[in-house]
Design a protein around this motif. Structure first.
Motif, PDB file in Angstrom:
ATOM      1  N   THR A  89      10.374  23.059  31.399  1.00 50.82           N
ATOM      2  CA  THR A  89       9.856  24.096  32.292  1.00 50.82           C
ATOM      3  C   THR A  89      10.989  24.617  33.172  1.00 50.82           C
ATOM      4  O   THR A  89      12.107  24.077  33.173  1.00 50.82           O
ATOM      5  N   GLU A  90      10.686  25.653  33.943  1.00 53.71           N
ATOM      6  CA  GLU A  90      11.698  26.218  34.835  1.00 53.71           C
ATOM      7  C   GLU A  90      12.142  25.206  35.877  1.00 53.71           C
ATOM      8  O   GLU A  90      13.327  25.128  36.233  1.00 53.71           O
ATOM      9  N   ASP A  91      11.195  24.410  36.373  1.00 56.66           N
ATOM     10  CA  ASP A  91      11.543  23.384  37.363  1.00 56.66           C
ATOM     11  C   ASP A  91      12.445  22.316  36.757  1.00 56.66           C
ATOM     12  O   ASP A  91      13.391  21.852  37.400  1.00 56.66           O
ATOM     13  N   ILE A  92      12.165  21.916  35.513  1.00 60.19           N
ATOM     14  CA  ILE A  92      13.004  20.917  34.845  1.00 60.19           C
ATOM     15  C   ILE A  92      14.422  21.445  34.650  1.00 60.19           C
ATOM     16  O   ILE A  92      15.408  20.714  34.825  1.00 60.19           O
ATOM     17  N   VAL A  93      14.555  22.731  34.296  1.00 59.77           N
ATOM     18  CA  VAL A  93      15.884  23.339  34.144  1.00 59.77           C
ATOM     19  C   VAL A  93      16.645  23.279  35.464  1.00 59.77           C
ATOM     20  O   VAL A  93      17.837  22.942  35.498  1.00 59.77           O
ATOM     21  N   HIS A  94      15.964  23.606  36.557  1.00 59.37           N
ATOM     22  CA  HIS A  94      16.613  23.565  37.874  1.00 59.37           C
ATOM     23  C   HIS A  94      17.085  22.147  38.205  1.00 59.37           C
ATOM     24  O   HIS A  94      18.222  21.950  38.670  1.00 59.37           O
ATOM     25  N   ARG A  95      16.227  21.144  37.976  1.00 61.76           N
ATOM     26  CA  ARG A  95      16.616  19.753  38.243  1.00 61.76           C
ATOM     27  C   ARG A  95      17.755  19.309  37.335  1.00 61.76           C
ATOM     28  O   ARG A  95      18.654  18.555  37.743  1.00 61.76           O
ATOM     29  N   LEU A  96      17.728  19.774  36.095  1.00 61.99           N
ATOM     30  CA  LEU A  96      18.768  19.387  35.145  1.00 61.99           C
ATOM     31  C   LEU A  96      20.150  19.812  35.617  1.00 61.99           C
ATOM     32  O   LEU A  96      21.084  19.001  35.648  1.00 61.99           O
ATOM     33  N   PHE A  97      20.292  21.070  35.992  1.00 64.32           N
ATOM     34  CA  PHE A  97      21.607  21.541  36.416  1.00 64.32           C
ATOM     35  C   PHE A  97      21.990  21.009  37.795  1.00 64.32           C
ATOM     36  O   PHE A  97      23.182  20.870  38.096  1.00 64.32           O
ATOM     37  N   SER A  98      21.001  20.675  38.614  1.00 65.41           N
ATOM     38  CA  SER A  98      21.310  20.080  39.921  1.00 65.41           C
ATOM     39  C   SER A  98      21.833  18.657  39.765  1.00 65.41           C
ATOM     40  O   SER A  98      22.748  18.233  40.489  1.00 65.41           O
ATOM     41  N   ASN A  99      21.275  17.897  38.813  1.00 65.75           N
ATOM     42  CA  ASN A  99      21.657  16.495  38.631  1.00 65.75           C
ATOM     43  C   ASN A  99      22.781  16.288  37.616  1.00 65.75           C
ATOM     44  O   ASN A  99      23.288  15.174  37.485  1.00 65.75           O
ATOM     45  N   SER A 100      23.141  17.331  36.892  1.00 67.89           N
ATOM     46  CA  SER A 100      24.233  17.225  35.905  1.00 67.89           C
ATOM     47  C   SER A 100      25.289  18.278  36.217  1.00 67.89           C
ATOM     48  O   SER A 100      25.434  19.282  35.500  1.00 67.89           O
ATOM     49  N   PRO A 101      26.053  18.085  37.275  1.00 74.17           N
ATOM     50  CA  PRO A 101      27.000  19.122  37.717  1.00 74.17           C
ATOM     51  C   PRO A 101      28.179  19.330  36.772  1.00 74.17           C
ATOM     52  O   PRO A 101      28.864  20.355  36.864  1.00 74.17           O
TER      53      PRO A 101
END
Length: 490
Positions: free
Chosen positions: A204-216
């Motif tokens: 989902t869009e929220d998962i994408v946001h968390r993904l890039f936040s936690n995988s810099p």
């Protein structure tokens, strides 16, 4: 009783001593037979040694070789001998890449009722391999399976948890979309990723946001067959360089902020039809589009295509004119790669010139017909070239391609329409300096399965005559048009 045992031992030793007599070999030739047999054994041993020279390599080299193999390949190697089994036990502890393929293809011709039992066994084997791995880090972890179901999610969670604890840098996960495996665990637990490939994953869009936040550190992101995602929004991805999207049929909006400053390439392939594309990445230079639908909304990309320097398009020939009419001008485009299918069914000359006129500062143009409608020997241009009289190209300010310096024609097979397209193009490319003609591979020319009913046995021996000779004759004609151009045939 003792005498009976003695007689049995005596008879056994006698039989052993006279085994050549039992084979009816004369006593005078028994010694010769022994020598022949011993030489045969020696020769057989020498042949085995010669065939297995790789096993004589030092242990360290063999472990390195094993580490270069996929996990399944290495496991199959381990059954060759006891030594290879020991090498497997050593290498699996330090192997930098672990890849697992759990699919029906692993068990060819298996009956459906036995498949479930085999998959349970494979799941256990994966757990066993992971227990053997003792290194603190892991470079790559790959899992490909279309047979697991939602009830197997806990196994996938355990395997991914193992990869996360090893600080894996490349993660490739390919599942069936029917499983609806949630990517939340991936988004929250992989902090050292450089490459992420997700296919058939619920995101989902929220998962994408968390993904890039936690995988810099993420540099390359592949998203395939994720139908539930409607908007892909990337706000912060400081190291993202490459974005790949394919078969995400529910995806309608793409938004990338200006803070994604290292993004250089976006590739969008079949099954994606954006309603809106808003990309502000300052260093974006290359767009790759795979257009497979007549309803592809080219106008959604107008702003994006006006800011890039390199464009690659894979499209059916009968769609190209309609697509490019929606783009008034490629103001910054310097390199264009065009891959079209079935060009011989239409005349692509006009649409090519329309494209080139829309790119006023184009410097490099690459063209390829990726799928011919029939065997090229049936439409060879050699005879036509012998009677065609080219004219020397003169500089004219009204020409459309004054900046074009390099022309590449790949997969050239010697068809008449290919020659016509290239010669007509060169009438407009008045400033061209280099022309590369990449020949169709001879194995493709001679492959009956490639051409089906259009293939004839006589074509096998005509590759040099029709394909290579046609390219040489074309070079001669090009040099008459552009005497100073450098023509390279490869």
């Amino acid at each position: 009783m003792a005498s009976k045992i003695y007689r049995n031992k005596y008879m056994a030793s006698k039989i052993h001593r006279n085994k050549y007599t039992a084979l009816k070999i004369p006593p005078s030739k028994c010694m010769l037979w022994r020598r022949l047999m011993s030489k045969g054994k020696t020769r057989k041993k020498e042949e085995v040694d010669e065939e297995d020279m790789i096993s004589k390599l030092p242990w360290e080299i063999l472990v390195s070789i094993m580490c270069l193999l996929s996990t399944d390949e290495a496991a199959r190697m381990s059954v060759l001998s006891r030594r290879w089994r020991k090498i497997w036990n050593t290498s699996i502890r330090i192997m930098p890449r672990l890849s697992f393929f759990l699919d029906r293809g692993w068990f060819p011709d298996i009956r459906p009722r036995d498949l479930e039992k085999k998959m349970r066994k494979r799941i256990i084997e994966v757990h066993q391999v992971l227990k053997l791995h003792k290194a603190h880090t892991l470079y790559e972890f790959s899992l490909i399976t279309f047979e697991l179901t939602s009830r197997d999610s806990h196994h996938i969670n355990a395997w991914l948890n193992f990869a996360a604890e090893k600080h894996v840098k490349e993660l490739r996960l390919k599942l069936t979309s029917l499983m609806l495996y949630d990517a939340s665990f991936i988004a929250d637990n992989f902090h050292f990723l450089r490459v992420l490939y997700l296919e058939g994953i619920y995101i989902t869009e929220d998962i994408v946001h968390r993904l890039f936040s936690n995988s810099p550190f993420l540099e390359r992101f592949f998203l395939l067959n994720s139908d539930k995602l409607h908007r892909l929004s990337i706000v912060s991805a400081p190291n993202l360089k490459y974005l790949y999207i394919e078969r995400c049929r529910g995806l309608q909006h793409l938004q990338i902020s200006s803070s994604v400053e290292n993004l250089g390439t976006i590739e969008i392939n079949g099954g994606v039809n954006f309603e809106s594309v808003n990309v502000s990445a300052p260093n974006l230079s290359h767009i790759i589009l795979g257009i497979q639908s007549q309803v592809f909304k080219f106008d959604a990309y107008v702003t994006l295509l006006n800011q890039i320097k390199r464009l690659s398009i894979d499209v059916y020939a009968d769609m190209i004119s309609a697509a490019f009419r929606q783009i008034p001008e490629f103001s910054k485009l310097a390199h264009l790669e065009l891959i079209m299918d079935n060009c011989s069914k239409i005349t692509p000359i006009r649409c090519l010139l329309d494209i080139l006129r829309a790119a006023p500062i184009l410097k490099t143009f690459s063209f390829q017909d990726n799928k011919l409608s029939g065997h090229p020997a049936k439409d060879n241009a050699l005879e036509w070239l012998h009677v065609h009289i080219p004219k020397k190209v003169e500089l004219d300010q009204n020409h459309a391609c004054d900046y074009l310096k390099v022309v590449k024609f790949d997969n050239f097979a010697g068809c008449k329409y290919e020659v016509e397209v290239l010669l007509h193009l060169l009438e407009y490319a008045v400033s061209v300096e280099k022309i590369f003609i990449g020949l169709m591979d001879s194995s493709t020319w001679r492959d009956p399965e490639e051409w089906g009913h259009d293939y004839e046995d006589k074509f096998d021996n005509q590759y040099e005559e029709l394909c290579i000779e046609c390219a040489q004759q074309l070079k001669t004609q090009i040099l008459q048009m552009h005497p100073n151009v450098d023509v390279i045939i490869a």
